[in-house]
Write a protein that holds these residues in place. Sequence first.
Motif, PDB file in Angstrom:
ATOM      1  N   VAL A 170       0.837  -1.205   0.000  1.00 15.60           N
ATOM      2  CA  VAL A 170       0.000   0.000   0.000  1.00 15.60           C
ATOM      3  C   VAL A 170       0.871   1.253   0.000  1.00 15.60           C
ATOM      4  N   VAL A 171       1.910   1.229   0.837  1.00 19.68           N
ATOM      5  CA  VAL A 171       2.799   2.392   0.923  1.00 19.68           C
ATOM      6  C   VAL A 171       3.508   2.620  -0.420  1.00 19.68           C
ATOM      7  N   TYR A 172       3.992   1.532  -1.029  1.00 26.09           N
ATOM      8  CA  TYR A 172       4.648   1.651  -2.339  1.00 26.09           C
ATOM      9  C   TYR A 172       3.689   2.230  -3.380  1.00 26.09           C
ATOM     10  N   ARG A 173       2.452   1.698  -3.403  1.00 22.86           N
ATOM     11  CA  ARG A 173       1.473   2.197  -4.381  1.00 22.86           C
ATOM     12  C   ARG A 173       1.158   3.656  -4.117  1.00 22.86           C
ATOM     13  N   PHE A 174       1.059   3.988  -2.823  1.00 29.16           N
ATOM     14  CA  PHE A 174       0.758   5.377  -2.476  1.00 29.16           C
ATOM     15  C   PHE A 174       1.865   6.295  -2.985  1.00 29.16           C
ATOM     16  N   LEU A 175       3.087   5.784  -2.985  1.00 27.17           N
ATOM     17  CA  LEU A 175       4.219   6.584  -3.459  1.00 27.17           C
ATOM     18  C   LEU A 175       4.351   6.537  -4.974  1.00 27.17           C
ATOM     19  N   GLY A 176       3.406   5.861  -5.606  1.00 29.44           N
ATOM     20  CA  GLY A 176       3.370   5.890  -7.066  1.00 29.44           C
ATOM     21  C   GLY A 176       4.011   4.703  -7.760  1.00 29.44           C
ATOM     22  N   GLU A 177       4.443   3.678  -6.984  1.00 27.98           N
ATOM     23  CA  GLU A 177       5.046   2.507  -7.627  1.00 27.98           C
ATOM     24  C   GLU A 177       3.975   1.482  -7.968  1.00 27.98           C
ATOM     25  N   GLU A 178       4.235   0.760  -9.032  1.00 26.41           N
ATOM     26  CA  GLU A 178       3.298  -0.297  -9.428  1.00 26.41           C
ATOM     27  C   GLU A 178       3.547  -1.533  -8.556  1.00 26.41           C
ATOM     28  N   ARG A 179       2.528  -2.042  -7.973  1.00 25.74           N
ATOM     29  CA  ARG A 179       2.629  -3.291  -7.215  1.00 25.74           C
ATOM     30  C   ARG A 179       1.408  -4.123  -7.525  1.00 25.74           C
ATOM     31  N   GLU A 180       1.605  -5.367  -7.846  1.00 25.34           N
ATOM     32  CA  GLU A 180       0.464  -6.229  -8.153  1.00 25.34           C
ATOM     33  C   GLU A 180      -0.372  -6.442  -6.890  1.00 25.34           C
ATOM     34  N   GLN A 181      -1.698  -6.484  -7.052  1.00 24.08           N
ATOM     35  CA  GLN A 181      -2.567  -6.712  -5.891  1.00 24.08           C
ATOM     36  C   GLN A 181      -2.376  -8.136  -5.383  1.00 24.08           C
ATOM     37  N   ARG A 182      -2.234  -8.252  -4.074  1.00 23.89           N
ATOM     38  CA  ARG A 182      -2.121  -9.585  -3.474  1.00 23.89           C
ATOM     39  C   ARG A 182      -3.232  -9.752  -2.442  1.00 23.89           C
ATOM     40  N   PHE A 183      -3.301 -10.923  -1.860  1.00 22.91           N
ATOM     41  CA  PHE A 183      -4.237 -11.221  -0.763  1.00 22.91           C
ATOM     42  C   PHE A 183      -5.706 -11.162  -1.188  1.00 22.91           C
ATOM     43  N   ILE A 184      -5.948 -11.188  -2.505  1.00 22.26           N
ATOM     44  CA  ILE A 184      -7.322 -11.163  -2.981  1.00 22.26           C
ATOM     45  C   ILE A 184      -7.837 -12.588  -3.171  1.00 22.26           C
ATOM     46  N   ASP A 185      -6.929 -13.452  -3.610  1.00 19.49           N
ATOM     47  CA  ASP A 185      -7.345 -14.840  -3.822  1.00 19.49           C
ATOM     48  C   ASP A 185      -6.852 -15.731  -2.701  1.00 19.49           C
ATOM     49  N   GLU A 186      -7.559 -16.833  -2.576  1.00 20.10           N
ATOM     50  CA  GLU A 186      -7.235 -17.784  -1.540  1.00 20.10           C
ATOM     51  C   GLU A 186      -5.815 -18.309  -1.746  1.00 20.10           C
ATOM     52  N   GLU A 187      -5.113 -18.422  -0.632  1.00 21.66           N
ATOM     53  CA  GLU A 187      -3.739 -18.909  -0.702  1.00 21.66           C
ATOM     54  C   GLU A 187      -3.737 -20.379  -1.098  1.00 21.66           C
ATOM     55  N   LYS A 188      -2.894 -20.697  -2.070  1.00 19.39           N
ATOM     56  CA  LYS A 188      -2.808 -22.108  -2.479  1.00 19.39           C
ATOM     57  C   LYS A 188      -1.999 -22.861  -1.440  1.00 19.39           C
ATOM     58  N   LYS A 189      -2.600 -23.902  -0.911  1.00 22.71           N
ATOM     59  CA  LYS A 189      -1.879 -24.656   0.103  1.00 22.71           C
ATOM     60  C   LYS A 189      -1.184 -25.852  -0.521  1.00 22.71           C
ATOM     61  N   GLY A 190       0.026 -26.058  -0.147  1.00 24.97           N
ATOM     62  CA  GLY A 190       0.763 -27.218  -0.618  1.00 24.97           C
ATOM     63  C   GLY A 190       0.244 -28.461   0.094  1.00 24.97           C
ATOM     64  N   ILE A 191       0.677 -29.617  -0.364  1.00 28.38           N
ATOM     65  CA  ILE A 191       0.171 -30.856   0.212  1.00 28.38           C
ATOM     66  C   ILE A 191       0.511 -30.977   1.695  1.00 28.38           C
ATOM     67  N   PHE A 192       1.678 -30.479   2.070  1.00 31.99           N
ATOM     68  CA  PHE A 192       2.070 -30.578   3.476  1.00 31.99           C
ATOM     69  C   PHE A 192       1.232 -29.668   4.355  1.00 31.99           C
ATOM     70  N   ARG A 193       0.984 -28.447   3.847  1.00 36.97           N
ATOM     71  CA  ARG A 193       0.179 -27.521   4.655  1.00 36.97           C
ATOM     72  C   ARG A 193      -1.262 -27.968   4.702  1.00 36.97           C
ATOM     73  N   ARG A 194      -1.700 -28.636   3.652  1.00 36.84           N
ATOM     74  CA  ARG A 194      -3.052 -29.186   3.663  1.00 36.84           C
ATOM     75  C   ARG A 194      -3.189 -30.253   4.738  1.00 36.84           C
ATOM     76  N   LEU A 195      -2.144 -31.045   4.876  1.00 42.29           N
ATOM     77  CA  LEU A 195      -2.183 -32.140   5.824  1.00 42.29           C
ATOM     78  C   LEU A 195      -1.897 -31.689   7.245  1.00 42.29           C
ATOM     79  N   PHE A 196      -0.922 -30.789   7.349  1.00 40.19           N
ATOM     80  CA  PHE A 196      -0.473 -30.443   8.698  1.00 40.19           C
ATOM     81  C   PHE A 196      -0.699 -28.984   9.071  1.00 40.19           C
ATOM     82  N   GLY A 197      -1.156 -28.153   8.102  1.00 35.52           N
ATOM     83  CA  GLY A 197      -1.230 -26.711   8.321  1.00 35.52           C
ATOM     84  C   GLY A 197      -2.257 -26.249   9.318  1.00 35.52           C
TER      85      GLY A 197
END
Lengths: 268, 91
Positions: A241-268
């Motif tokens: 947010v701070v970078y974007r506010f300062l005028g830098e391009e940053r791709e939006q994150r945290f909009i889609d569900e985090e992809k969980k790997g097999i280990f995190r699916r099992l033990f996360g």
Amino acid sequence: MSKVVVVASGKGGVGKTTTSANIAAGLAQKGHKTVAIDFDVGLRNLDLVLGCERRVVYDFVNVIKGEAKLNTALIRDKRIENLFVLPASQTRDKDALEPEGVGRVLEELKGMGFEYIICDSPAGIEKGAQMAMYFADEAIVVANPEVSSVRDADRVLGLLSAKTSRAEVGKTIKSHLLLTRYSPVMVKKGEMLSVSDVLELLGIPLLGVIPESKAVLQSSNKGTPAIMDDTTDVAQAYLDVVYRFLGEEREQRFIDEEKKGIFRRLFG
Amino acid sequence: MPFLSFFRTPPKSASLAKDRLSVIVSRERASTRGGPDYLPQLQQELLAVLARYEKIDLQHVSVSLDRTEGREVLELNIVLPDAANKNRPSA
């Protein structure tokens, strides 16, 4: 060149103070001389979130009334260079903030070389909130993906386009949306308004999305802005947010569900 | 039938939220944001005039102001009592 930025939402509890603290801290970390002003007269909290509550001697209203010099009321953050806080008064006098006095203090801050003046607005649309936005050049409108918050955000946008010094001379205030407490999992299930829903309703550009996270509470417990511990998702989101506010391009994150790997699916 | 309703998915709450919001937000925008201050009064006076000729339910009247690129459209939407009611011989 100084910029006055108001952080507003209308509704309470959506994350104005958290956002003010993190954006101010982030801008200061990037080397910009920044001050965060608490406009919530009677209910000051920005000092607590930034961890300087025990160093408050004089406040914003003292400075307006000429009871203290601006320099003595400003609290310099001990951890982040370039970060200053001007706490709100705990007085119950609602008329303590008036345009002439607020304008004078803002001018003095500009004269001291502050690049960013972050105005943490109180909830509501009464005098305190109107004073916080009156001198703003830009606005960060904070909302949760929830009906009452979105409706109130729209009301605030209405006020920004009518009751500010820029509006009075026919200029506009650049307004950005910051969507907080976002849960991609709930959005996917159709149980929460999505970013695009809210953008469509409010019609202002997106500054960023802050995911719902324990880190926000943990950092306010400690009085350390979340952005300072960059291992958390909230810190990463605010950094973007701070970078974007300062005028830098940053791709939006945290909009889609985090992809969980097999280990995190099992033990996360 | 319980068996069938098992397969029917109820509307998601997020889409309900969006629909409700788009209605209320556009209504409130018309009455507060940037629109001329006389809009609420205009609405009342128009209603007073219309009420002289038709029996109108306040619920079925909406006034909105849409602004698109330098053009303003004032929209007045009135649902007249349906024909069946209207043609009913008055007692």
